[in-house]
Design a protein around this motif. Structure first.
Motif, short mmCIF file in Angstrom:
data_model
loop_
_atom_site.label_atom_id
_atom_site.label_comp_id
_atom_site.label_asym_id
_atom_site.label_seq_id
_atom_site.Cartn_x
_atom_site.Cartn_y
_atom_site.Cartn_z
N ILE A 31 0.87 -1.18 0.00
CA ILE A 31 0.00 0.00 0.00
C ILE A 31 0.90 1.23 0.00
CG2 ILE A 31 -1.64 1.34 1.38
CD1 ILE A 31 -2.82 -1.35 2.31
N PRO A 32 0.75 2.12 -0.96
CA PRO A 32 1.70 3.24 -1.09
C PRO A 32 1.39 4.40 -0.14
CG PRO A 32 0.08 3.39 -2.82
CD PRO A 32 -0.23 2.12 -2.07
N ASP A 33 2.33 5.33 -0.07
CA ASP A 33 2.12 6.56 0.70
C ASP A 33 1.15 7.51 0.00
OD1 ASP A 33 3.58 6.34 3.09
OD2 ASP A 33 5.46 6.84 2.08
N ASP A 34 1.29 7.63 -1.34
CA ASP A 34 0.57 8.67 -2.07
C ASP A 34 -0.10 8.12 -3.33
OD1 ASP A 34 1.61 10.76 -0.33
OD2 ASP A 34 3.50 10.49 -1.42
N VAL A 35 -1.13 8.80 -3.74
CA VAL A 35 -1.78 8.56 -5.03
C VAL A 35 -1.99 9.90 -5.71
CG1 VAL A 35 -3.89 7.83 -6.19
CG2 VAL A 35 -2.92 6.40 -4.40
N ARG A 36 -1.65 9.98 -6.98
CA ARG A 36 -1.83 11.21 -7.75
C ARG A 36 -2.96 11.02 -8.75
NH1 ARG A 36 2.91 10.05 -6.37
NH2 ARG A 36 3.14 8.51 -8.03
N MET A 37 -3.83 12.01 -8.83
CA MET A 37 -5.01 11.95 -9.70
C MET A 37 -5.02 13.18 -10.61
SD MET A 37 -7.56 11.11 -6.53
CE MET A 37 -9.04 10.92 -7.50
N LEU A 38 -5.32 12.96 -11.88
CA LEU A 38 -5.43 14.06 -12.83
C LEU A 38 -6.81 14.01 -13.49
CD1 LEU A 38 -1.97 13.86 -14.64
CD2 LEU A 38 -2.62 15.37 -12.76
N GLY A 39 -7.39 15.17 -13.69
CA GLY A 39 -8.72 15.21 -14.30
C GLY A 39 -9.01 16.53 -14.96
N THR A 40 -10.24 16.68 -15.41
CA THR A 40 -10.65 17.91 -16.09
C THR A 40 -12.05 18.31 -15.64
OG1 THR A 40 -10.96 18.95 -18.27
CG2 THR A 40 -11.59 16.65 -18.07
N PHE A 41 -12.26 19.61 -15.59
CA PHE A 41 -13.58 20.18 -15.30
C PHE A 41 -13.98 21.04 -16.47
CE2 PHE A 41 -15.68 24.06 -13.29
CZ PHE A 41 -16.96 23.54 -13.40
N ARG A 42 -15.18 20.78 -17.05
CA ARG A 42 -15.68 21.53 -18.18
C ARG A 42 -16.91 22.34 -17.76
NH1 ARG A 42 -12.75 19.77 -22.86
NH2 ARG A 42 -11.02 18.60 -21.93
N TYR A 43 -16.99 23.58 -18.23
CA TYR A 43 -18.06 24.48 -17.77
C TYR A 43 -18.44 25.47 -18.86
CZ TYR A 43 -14.41 27.99 -17.43
OH TYR A 43 -13.40 28.86 -17.76
N PHE A 44 -19.64 26.04 -18.70
CA PHE A 44 -20.12 27.11 -19.58
C PHE A 44 -20.51 28.35 -18.81
CE2 PHE A 44 -20.37 23.76 -22.66
CZ PHE A 44 -20.20 24.39 -23.88
N ASP A 45 -20.62 28.26 -17.50
CA ASP A 45 -21.04 29.38 -16.67
C ASP A 45 -19.90 29.73 -15.70
OD1 ASP A 45 -22.35 30.38 -13.96
OD2 ASP A 45 -23.76 30.87 -15.57
N ARG A 46 -19.43 30.98 -15.75
CA ARG A 46 -18.28 31.37 -14.94
C ARG A 46 -18.60 31.38 -13.45
NH1 ARG A 46 -18.05 34.76 -19.59
NH2 ARG A 46 -16.21 34.35 -20.88
#
Length: 461
Positions: A309-324
């Protein structure tokens, strides 16, 4: 290179002869009464654009095939930039190279005074191995993110570049009748600069492409898509393509043997819970009837062995939007959700959300004013209002500085099975090249129509 230069000279010579005929026709019409003369001159220029678009069509197709066969990744468009610059110089257009690394800017000053308009095309390809069986298919391979991959124009930027070169050829031949100045922007790195580098439209703007003389008062661009058939143009007022933010989450646990998880804190389990938890933000916590929103985790990296079981996990993703406003709210919810889930298991989570691409927002006033131009170009029935797309486009950074309109150009053969035309970014992405002529006509006419009808106060050349 010799053959390329020769072909440029031949095209220049052919088009120059048509320019002379255009000048004779214009001189013959000059004796008409003043009110009608202006309208006649405008109509003549548009007719000349259509005629010249037909003349340059073979060259546009040849340019597209050459660029397609020799693709280059973002911020590496060295040969593509040279190819573009050589073409523009052969047309007598002022050329600036090395903008935003490999970008090219051309300036065509018309024979009549008037405002300044900008047209943009992107030049970079993608790390995709081509699966389309055409004679000019890409055989280029390179190393990307530590892996050997193919390189392909899987998003149609080869077509965009060829179309804008065609527009430059058409308008340079109509230079004497052109009421203002056209700025041609050939942009690198629309797909995103490599890690640790700046690039794309953001860097073009930063380096002054819109603020240096001549300063454009509006900008137009297009993108090819199999969502529409050949002959069709898609348009939309307001938000057309989503803004895109990058998500980076690092979950900190405590390493231990997989047989004794109680002696540590498992960040992989926590990461899995975070993935599920943040999905409720768009589906349950914000009102997506006002505007679309989407959260996706596309990469998870943690651990080196199945029984540790590791110390860390890194996650990458994206958020898409049309309303500021929604964007700001989702940022807060995303951070709170990830941190709270981690805390509930004794872990911690570092959450960073960064803007990658701004919202592509077509200026409503400009779009409404130019819609008749599109309809005159393609016909009313072929100009269709498009649905918002959750993909993103860095044309948005130009639109943040000056009014801009971005359109779709259909490339799917009429009546063809849509499965034959892979989506953008697919190794099976293909283009019906008969669509390119309409792209040349549409951008040329948008530029000329805007120059002829620019509002009071628009910048003058």
């Amino acid at each position: 290179m010799i053959s390329i230069r020769l072909s440029i000279r031949l095209r220049f010579a052919v088009l120059f002869s048509f320019s002379l005929l255009s000048g004779l026709a214009t001189g013959a019409a000059s004796a008409a009464p003043a009110p009608k003369a202006k309208a006649a001159a405008g109509d003549h220029l548009l007719q000349e654009i259509d005629r010249l678009a037909g003349e340059v069509e073979p060259a546009v197709i040849a340019d597209r095939r050459h660029i397609h066969e020799h693709p280059e990744l973002s911020n590496r468009e060295v040969e593509t930039g040279k190819y573009v610059a050589d073409h523009l110089k052969a047309l007598g257009i002022e050329v600036q190279t090395g903008v935003a690394h490999t970008g090219v800017v051309g300036v065509l000053r018309g024979g009549k005074p008037g405002p300044v308009v900008a047209l943009r095309a992107d030049m970079d390809a993608l790390p995709v191995t081509e699966e389309v069986d055409v004679p000019f298919a890409s055989k280029v391979r390179t190393t990307y993110d530590g892996k050997e991959v193919g390189v392909m124009h899987a998003c149609g930027h080869d077509a965009h570049t060829a179309i804008l070169l065609g527009v430059a050829a058409v308008l340079s031949k109509a230079k004497a009748e052109l009421p203002g100045t056209v700025k041609f922007i050939f942009q690198p790195a629309e797909e995103g600069a490599p890690a640790g580098e700046e690039g794309g439209a953001h860097l073009m703007v930063k380096e002054g492409v819109l603020s240096s003389d001549p300063q454009p008062g509006a900008i137009f661009g297009l993108h090819v898509t199999p969502l529409f058939e050949v002959g069709q143009i898609g348009w939309r007022s307001g938000g057309m393509l989503a803004g895109a933010d990058g998500i980076r989450i690092v979950v900190h646990g405590r390493q231990t043997h997989a047989a004794m998880p109680w002696n540590g804190i498992d960040p992989i389990v926590v990461a899995a819970q975070i993935v599920l938890g943040i999905q409720t933000i768009a589906s349950r916590q914000v009102d997506i009837t006002k505007a679309p929103a989407l959260l996706t985790i596309g990469k998870i990296d943690g651990g080196v062995r199945e029984n540790i079981i590791p110390d860390d996990v890194r996650m990458l993703g994206t958020f898409r939007y049309f309303d500021r406003d929604m964007r700001k709210d989702v940022h807060e919810r995303l951070k709170r959700t990830a941190e709270s889930i981690a805390q509930s298991s004794g872990a911690t989570a570092d959450v960073v959300v960064e803007e990658r691409v701004a919202l592509t927002y077509n200026d409503p006033e400009l779009t409404a004013r130019m819609l008749p131009s599109l309809k005159r170009t393609a016909g009313d029935a072929n100009v269709l209002e498009a649905q918002p797309i959750l993909g993103s486009e860095d044309f948005s950074y130009y639109q943040e500085k000056i009014p801009g309109t971005f359109i779709w150009l259909g490339i799917r053969t009429h009546g063809a099975d849509s499965k034959l035309f892979g989506p953008n970014h697919s190794p099976r992405f293909r283009i019906d090249e008969s669509a390119l002529k309409l792209g040349v006509r549409a951008l040329s006419r948008l530029a000329v129509d805007w120059l002829q009808s620019a509002p009071a106060g628009a910048s003058k050349k």
